[in-house]
Structure formats: structure tokens, C-alpha cells
Design an enzyme around this catalytic site. Structure first.
Site, PDB file in Angstrom:
ATOM      1  N   HIS A  41       5.803   6.919  10.637  1.00 42.20           N
ATOM      2  CA  HIS A  41       5.257   5.844   9.817  1.00 42.20           C
ATOM      3  C   HIS A  41       4.178   6.345   8.879  1.00 42.20           C
ATOM      4  CE1 HIS A  41       4.100   1.612   9.027  1.00 42.20           C
ATOM      5  NE2 HIS A  41       2.894   2.132   8.891  1.00 42.20           N
ATOM      6  N   LYS A  84       2.344  -4.278  -3.618  1.00 45.35           N
ATOM      7  CA  LYS A  84       2.989  -3.375  -2.672  1.00 45.35           C
ATOM      8  C   LYS A  84       3.739  -4.196  -1.640  1.00 45.35           C
ATOM      9  CE  LYS A  84       1.995   0.563   0.401  1.00 45.35           C
ATOM     10  NZ  LYS A  84       0.916   1.303   1.094  1.00 45.35           N
ATOM     11  N   GLU A  86       5.428  -3.751   2.350  1.00 43.63           N
ATOM     12  CA  GLU A  86       5.459  -2.912   3.542  1.00 43.63           C
ATOM     13  C   GLU A  86       6.165  -3.644   4.680  1.00 43.63           C
ATOM     14  OE1 GLU A  86       1.748  -1.377   4.890  1.00 43.63           O
ATOM     15  OE2 GLU A  86       1.955   0.424   3.662  1.00 43.63           O
ATOM     16  N   HIS A  88       6.629  -4.569   8.905  1.00 43.49           N
ATOM     17  CA  HIS A  88       5.997  -4.720  10.214  1.00 43.49           C
ATOM     18  C   HIS A  88       7.086  -5.171  11.183  1.00 43.49           C
ATOM     19  CE1 HIS A  88       1.899  -5.338  12.260  1.00 43.49           C
ATOM     20  NE2 HIS A  88       1.926  -4.131  11.736  1.00 43.49           N
ATOM     21  N   ASN A  89       8.132  -4.347  11.260  1.00 42.69           N
ATOM     22  CA  ASN A  89       9.368  -4.750  11.923  1.00 42.69           C
ATOM     23  C   ASN A  89       9.272  -4.762  13.444  1.00 42.69           C
ATOM     24  OD1 ASN A  89      10.346  -4.771   9.304  1.00 42.69           O
ATOM     25  ND2 ASN A  89      11.306  -2.762   9.460  1.00 42.69           N
ATOM     26  N   GLN A 235      -1.085  -5.582  17.051  1.00 38.77           N
ATOM     27  CA  GLN A 235      -2.447  -5.965  16.719  1.00 38.77           C
ATOM     28  C   GLN A 235      -2.628  -7.477  16.813  1.00 38.77           C
ATOM     29  OE1 GLN A 235      -0.183  -4.458  14.763  1.00 38.77           O
ATOM     30  NE2 GLN A 235      -1.101  -2.881  13.478  1.00 38.77           N
ATOM     31  N   ASN A 533       7.085   1.682   1.091  1.00 38.19           N
ATOM     32  CA  ASN A 533       7.036   1.941   2.523  1.00 38.19           C
ATOM     33  C   ASN A 533       8.414   2.398   2.978  1.00 38.19           C
ATOM     34  OD1 ASN A 533       7.286  -0.107   5.396  1.00 38.19           O
ATOM     35  ND2 ASN A 533       6.043   1.713   5.331  1.00 38.19           N
ATOM     36  N   SER A 535      10.615   2.570   6.561  1.00 39.18           N
ATOM     37  CA  SER A 535      10.694   2.158   7.964  1.00 39.18           C
ATOM     38  C   SER A 535      11.996   2.697   8.553  1.00 39.18           C
ATOM     39  CB  SER A 535      10.641   0.633   8.091  1.00 39.18           C
ATOM     40  OG  SER A 535      10.781   0.238   9.441  1.00 39.18           O
TER      41      SER A 535
END
Length: 736
Positions: A41, A84, A86, A88-89, A235, A533, A535
């Protein structure tokens, strides 16, 4: 017993390289730093070789690009826009609400770190089958997390996607985009320069949440000294803390109290300190025990690897520290001086007086391993290409065509997404100009002039599966076209490349072809890839997701009052004109998906035609010749007609070409097509412009506000009530 470095995801060779760099065994804290920073990552170790190909897309308008927290482009009149996207899968599958919420929080901080005010967010979501039990577990939580965090920040959610497919069962994709604006002179970059400058950590306290989250690896090593169980990899967000942090940062920027800044997202302090030091002109010394904690007994390794949210790290001149602290105190933001920039070339971190990290920062942040993974076109690809949709039964009678339209618009991928978007505040702060279900979202960035920006995210992963190069270009073309039909000029790209395991040569073939397709397309369109990003490891067992390179396109518009709506009906008698050409291109289409079929070749892409389409639509917008526009993509002309009349709440009559198959005309997904509504008074001027520019066009219908129906002349007729009930019922039945 397994070696600790193996438990942290490092290979034998990587560990040997760390020992070679340091000339000794690493400490636990150093091992933690290298493990998270050399993870897939953070280090892009399997993709970096291929991502370099994006460098060929750079243009003079790009003020900051790949390698920065977010891309930045010149938007005119002294404005700069940063955006941007990104992923968070994996965290969102483990804990849907917090995984998705903190995905939004993280991308917003990337925008803050560039010196900009975040203005809006968008999301691109993919889940397993809509009727699957696990989808009913993950989707509502993820949507609630996105809405809960974004709404609390006061950021409108102006667009995105929602797609269902069997391949995402067990591995949903949660891709979040944020766009922000600033004056050009307010651009900030992440670097720690100036010997003696202070390093100030500000925002939330540091806790145990998120440790190991970025690398999605076991974190037992971090907790063995305290006897704790495995630490959470998701998180926990607090949007109200982040809201205050945004305002605090903006005041700090305005007062010019910041030399450099970095948000704390993936890899936490390990990332922020090493990247700031690596990008600076000296070294850095950090007293880690000064970091405010919210959990007792944390080790140095845990403090460095924690991904607790709502934290920023700033480089501040000593003469400005008092003023910096006063601004933080005003906003009730906790701020702590944790170190300084030194004249050496080392990142040194102490913990209660003991040196626990002493490393060259570039080796942590930028000199991780780079792998040249094996690449091979899958042996099954020939069979995929040969399995075309030609053998599927095609509707021909009026009754069959009617039934197919209704089946299409009620399918989860084509049905209304209002059940999702009504959970988002799309108009908070009053600057939203367009939002879903419009083709792109649009936000005003300058209230005095009306200058604004538009964003769209797109990817038909079914097309990418059939041909990764062409399918990725189709994603780019669709996002570019969606921005253009809103009346904005496309200027930049950010992408989120979601793929399976890079250790699979077939996945790496998909990835390489996708990167080249997007980059080559951007060169033809003349717009840069400013960041994004990657992933990897998106798969369940050995089965990878459909390759999903989500492409976000940013556009600028000098006056949002001339934006183009999607719905028809501004005045009676408007002509519906189809721009572009329709071919028999049904492989990978929404219609084929109704039959459970995926094979053949995707539609052809013509970027010269895409540029011409954009030029014509933008000229029509500026000169008042277009009152509505909608691109043709999933579901073809049938879907576009239904959406235009339902969004505009206005009837219309559509007439097809007698010389062509009505089925192909209604359901083909040929690229490079836009359906526009043109006032009667502008019809001649508009069509003459199309002729002059050699853009194919055909009259396709007329707006009829009084009818309350959508008539496909010579075939069938639908009432608007029937269409709306069919289009809007699907998702509430599944998830409400």
C-alpha cells in the site's frame, strides 16, 4: 517459530536488505517502520515500475503530481484545484461503517495537506450481488459511514458510482474522492526543510486503532510485550475533530505559519516523519514519548505504526511556534512539539531517552523494494474474447423490446441510486451546482465570479475484463465525456487502480495493460494523470475481482450558471439529437449482463471523437444552444432516454432509424455518444455546427411536457409513473 519480520509481512530478502542498510539488526521500532512503509500500500513495490509510464501525461497546467499528497492543477484566475481518489477496501469489509468513514476522512486530509479547503467528496462503490446476504451487511454500513463522516464535515457528496457484481462478494471496493481549492500561492508541499525548524504534531491523540491496517497484516508483534490481543486494523474516526482540524489548518496556512505539512494516514507517524525528512534538506530528530496518547502502555513501535485518525504533522519555524500554538488553542486542537529538523542525514527517534530509530529516511520512504513481477496474458483470455454475445436471444417484437427496457432500468446496476444518495447531504454550504443523478458533480469555487469545477468517476469493469487496455480507455473516455456534458472542460485525471494479487502474472498483465491504456488515452486527450492509488490483493481466495481501474476526471468551468443539466424539459418542443455513431456493440453490455453473460470484445474507443464531442457540447453550452445533455454508456440509448425524462419530470417522443435494428439502437453501448436537448430556435445553428465539424448527428426525438409519457414511436409507450416506479423501487426493496 516464525520470525517477527515475517509476521509483519517482510520477506527474507527484504529483511536482509534492511540489515544491509543499517549495518546491524533493526530495533523493534525500526522493523515496524520498514514493514509498514515497505508494504504494498505504501511503497507501491509491485506497481511502481508501471506507474512511471504516467509521467508521459504531464502538462504545464499541473502544479503538483504523482508523489504528493494529491494532484494540483491550475484552474485559472489565480485558482488552483486539488483532487485525489483512494481506496479503503479491506477495512470496509471488516468493519463497514468505520472503514468507509475513515476512508473519507483520509482523503479529505490529503486535500488539506496541499493547503486547500476541501469542498466536496464523491465515492465509487462496488459490492457483491445485490441480493446476497453479505452485501446486505456491508453496503448499508459503508453508505452510512460515508454519509455520517462527510455530512458531519459539512462536505457535499456530489457524485460517484454504485455497481454490483459477483466478483466483489467478500471484497467490496470503497473508493473515495475529494476535491478542494486554494489560491495558487497557497499551495503547500510535504517537506521538512530548515535546520532548527520544529516538528509539531496536532489533532487527535494517538491510540491503538488502525495498527497494521495499511498493510492488512497480523500485528501480534506490536502487542506481545503488553499481553494484548491482536490489535484492530480498522481506524476509528471522529468527523467533528476533523472539521475543527480543517478550520485550524486553513487559519495556519493563511497566517503563513507552516513550512511543510503532512497528514497522518496510512502508516501514521512512521510515514509522516520519514516522508517529511526524505523530502527535506536535512535530517530530523523526534522525541516519540512526547506524542499525546489515548491508550496506556503503548510501545514505540505501536506509536509509530498507529493509524489513528484526524492527525497532521507540520514543520514550523521557531519564531512562529508560539503563533502556531495560539491558533491551535483557539480551535481547541491539541498540538505538541515533538522534534526538530537537523543538519544531519538521519531520522533519529528517541523513546524515553533511548534511541529506537536511527535510519536514512529515504530508505524508509522512497527506497523500498521494487519488484518486476511476472506478466502473462491468461491462457483463458482467448476463450473470453471468442465468447461473444451474438448467440444470446435478441428481442425483436414491440412487446419484447418493452419488457427489456423495464428489466434493464430495474436491474440493480441501472436502477436509481436515490436510496444511497439521499443519505448524503449533497447541497450543504450552498455551492453545489450539480449532483447525482447528474452525469458529473459540480461545485462553485469562487462565489464572486461563478468559477467552478466538475468531477466524475467511472469504470465498467466488465469491459476491462474483456480487454484491459481498451476497457480502461473506455473508463477514461466515459469520465471525460461526463464532465464535458456538464459544461466543464476536462483538465486532469486521478485514478484508483483496484486489482487482484500482483503475484498472479495474469493480474499483472491486466494491470500493465490498464496503466498503458489510461496513460496513452490521456496523452491523446491532452490531460495529465496527477495522482491516485493502487489497491492490490482484492480477491476472495484465489479468485480476483474484475479488474477495476476507477478513473476520476476533473473539469473546470468559468461560470457555473451555464452548466448543462441532465433532465429535459426547460421548454416545449426541444429536439433530442443524438451525437456520434451507433454500432452493434453489445459484448459486456448491461443487456448482456441481464443474461448473465460476459465475453467478447468491448466497444471501440476514439479519443479524437471524444475531444470533438466535448468541443461541440462546450461550444453549445457557451452559446446557449443546449438545454440538457446526457452521455450514453451503461444501458445505451434506452437508459439515457429514461433517465433524462425522469430527472426532468417531462415527457418525450423518441423515434428510431427505420433502416437500423431497433434493438441495437436502444441497447448498444457504443462509445463516443451524447444525447442533447436543443431548443427549437437553436436547432439549425446547432446542427450546422455539427456538420461544419464533421460530427455525426441524428434527430432522435422531441420533448413533450404535456404527454406524461415516454413514447418509442412505432414500438411502445411508457407512462412516467410506470418508469419511475420501476426505476426507483429496486434498491429500497433490497436494503430499506
Amino acid at each position: 517459530m516464525q520470525q517477527p519480520y515475517l509476521e509483519l509481512g517482510l520477506t527474507d530478502d527484504e529483511y536482509a536488505r534492511i540489515r544491509e542498510i543499517l549495518g546491524r539488526y533493526p530495533t523493534d521500532a525500526e522493523l515496524a517502520m520498514y514493514s509498514v512503509m515497505w508494504s504494498e500500500h505504501c511503497s507501491y513495490k509491485s506497481s511502481k515500475k508501471h506507474l512511471r509510464y504516467f509521467a508521459r501525461t504531464a502538462t504545464p497546467s499541473m502544479l503538483a503530481g504523482i508523489g504528493e499528497n494529491a494532484g494540483v492543477v491550475d484552474a485559472g484566475d489565480g485558482w488552483a484545484v486539488t483532487f485525489k481518489i483512494e481506496s479503503h477496501n479491506h477495512p470496509s469489509y471488516v468493519e463497514p461503517y468505520q472503514g468507509a468513514a475513515t476512508g473519507v476522512g483520509g482523503i479529505v486530509r490529503d486535500i488539506m495537506a496541499m493547503g486547500a479547503r476541501p469542498l466536496a467528496v464523491a465515492d465509487s462503490l462496488r459490492f457483491g450481488p445485490a441480493d446476497a446476504p453479505d452485501t446486505r451487511r456491508v453496503l448499508p454500513g459503508a453508505v452510512a459511514g460515508i454519509g455520517g463522516y462527510g455530512n458531519s464535515l459539512g462536505l457535499p457528496n456530489i457524485g460517484g458510482e454504485l455497481v454490483f457484481d459477483e466478483s466483489y462478494a467478500g471484497n467490496p471496493l470503497i473508493n473515495a474522492l475529494c476535491v478542494g481549492a486554494m489560491r495558487v500561492e497557497d499551495l503547500h508541499l510535504a517537506h521538512a526543510s530548515g535546520v532548527g525548524n520544529r516538528i509539531i504534531l496536532f489533532g487527535a491523540r494517538t491510540g491503538l486503532d488502525g495498527i497494521g491496517g495499511v498493510s492488512v497484516l497480523a500485528s501480534d508483534t506490536f502487542g506481545t510485550d503488553t499481553g494484548r490481543k491482536k490489535l484492530p486494523s480498522v481506524q476509528v474516526g471522529d468527523p467533528f475533530t476533523e472539521k475543527v482540524l480543517i478550520e485550524c489548518c486553513l487559519e495556519l496556512f493563511a497566517a503563513k505559519l507552516v513550512v511543510g505539512i503532512q497528514d497522518l494516514g496510512g502508516a501514521g507517524l512512521a510515514c509522516a516523519t520519514s516522508e517529511l525528512a526524505a523530502a527535506g534538506d536535512g535530517g530530523m530528530r523526534i522525541e516519540l514519548d512526547r506524542v499525546p496518547l489515548r491508550a496506556q502502555g503503548m510501545t514505540a513501535a505501536e506509536v509509530l505504526a498507529s493509524e489513528s485518525q484526524e492527525r497532521m504533522c507540520a514543520v514550523v519555524a521557531p519564531s512562529d511556534v508560539d503563533a502556531f500554538m495560539k491558533v491551535c488553542e483557539k480551535w481547541d486542537v491539541l498540538a505538541t512539539d515533538i522534534g526538530e529538523v537537523t543538519d544531519g542525514e538521519r531520522l533519529v527517534i528517541t523513546w524515553h531517552g533511548e534511541t529506537v530509530v536511527d535510519v536514512p529516511p529515504r530508505t524508509v520512504a522512497h527506497e523500498g523494494p521494487v519488484y518486476d513481477r511476472p506478466i502473462a496474458r491468461p491462457s483463458t483470455q482467448d476463450a473470453v474474447v471468442a465468447d461473444t454475445s451474438a448467440s444470446l436471444p435478441r428481442p425483436s417484437s414491440a412487446a419484447e423490446l418493452r419488457e427489456t427496457v423495464l428489466r434493464l432500468i430495474s436491474a440493480p446496476n441501472q436502477a436509481s441510486k436515490e436510496w444511497v444518495t439521499q443519505q448524503y447531504d449533497r447541497y450543504v454550504r450552498g455551492n453545489t451546482v450539480l449532483a447525482q443523478p447528474s452525469d458529473s458533480g459540480m461545485i462553485r469555487i469562487d462565489e464572486s465570479t461563478g468559477r467552478g469545477v466538475a468531477v466524475s468517476t467511472d469504470c465498467n469493469s466488465r469491459f476491462v475484463y474483456l480487454d484491459p487496455y481498451a476497457g480502461s480507455q473506455l473508463a477514461l473516455a466515459e469520465a471525460y465525456r461526463n464532465v464535458a456534458v456538464s459544461g466543464a472542460t476536462p483538465v486532469a485525471v486521478s485514478d484508483c487502480l483496484n486489482f487482484g494479487a500482483p503475484t498472479d502474472p495474469g493480474v499483472m498483465w491486466q494491470f500493465e495493460r490498464s496503466v498503458h491504456g489510461i496513460a496513452d488515452g490521456c496523452v491523446e486527450l491532452g490531460i495529465p494523470v496527477t495522482g491516485g492509488n493502487v489497491s492490490f490483493f482484492n480477491q476472495t481466495g484465489s479468485t480476483a475481482i474484475l479488474p477495476t481501474p476507477v478513473v476520476g476526471v476533473l473539469g473546470v468551468i468559468d461560470d457555473v450558471t451555464r452548466r448543462i443539466p441532465t433532465g429535459v424539459g426547460s421548454e416545449p418542443g426541444e429536439m433530442l439529437i443524438l451525437l456520434g455513431e451507433t454500432f452493434d456493440e453489445l459484448d459486456g453490455s448491461a443487456w448482456a449482463q441481464l443474461h448473465g453473460h460476459l465475453g467478447g470484445v468491448p466497444p471501440k474507443v476514439d479519443f479524437a471523437r471524444e475531444k470533438l464531442l466535448a468541443d461541440v457540447v462546450l461550444a453549445g453550452s457557451r452559446d446557449g444552444m443546449i438545454s440538457a445533455a446526457h452521455d450514453l454508456s451503461d444501458g445505451g440509448l434506452a437508459q439515457a432516454l429514461v433517465e433524462m425524462v425522469l430527472i426532468g419530470q417531462c415527457g418525450a417522443r423518441a423515434f428510431l432509424d427505420d433502416r437500423a435494428d431497433p434493438f441495437v439502437q436502444l441497447f448498444s453501448e457504443s462509445s463516443g455518444r451524447i444525447l442533447v436537448a436543443v431548443p427549437r430556435s437553436e436547432e439549425l445553428r446547432f446542427t450546422e455546427m455539427c456538420k461544419a465539424r464533421y460530427l455525426p448527428w441524428r434527430k432522435t426525438g422531441v420533448v413533450d411536457p404535456e404527454s406524461g409519457t415516454l413514447e418509442l414511436q412505432g414500438i411502445t409507450e411508457f407512462t412516467l409513473d410506470e418508469l419511475r416506479e420501476t426505476w426507483e423501487a429496486t434498491l429500497p426493496k433490497l436494503f430499506a
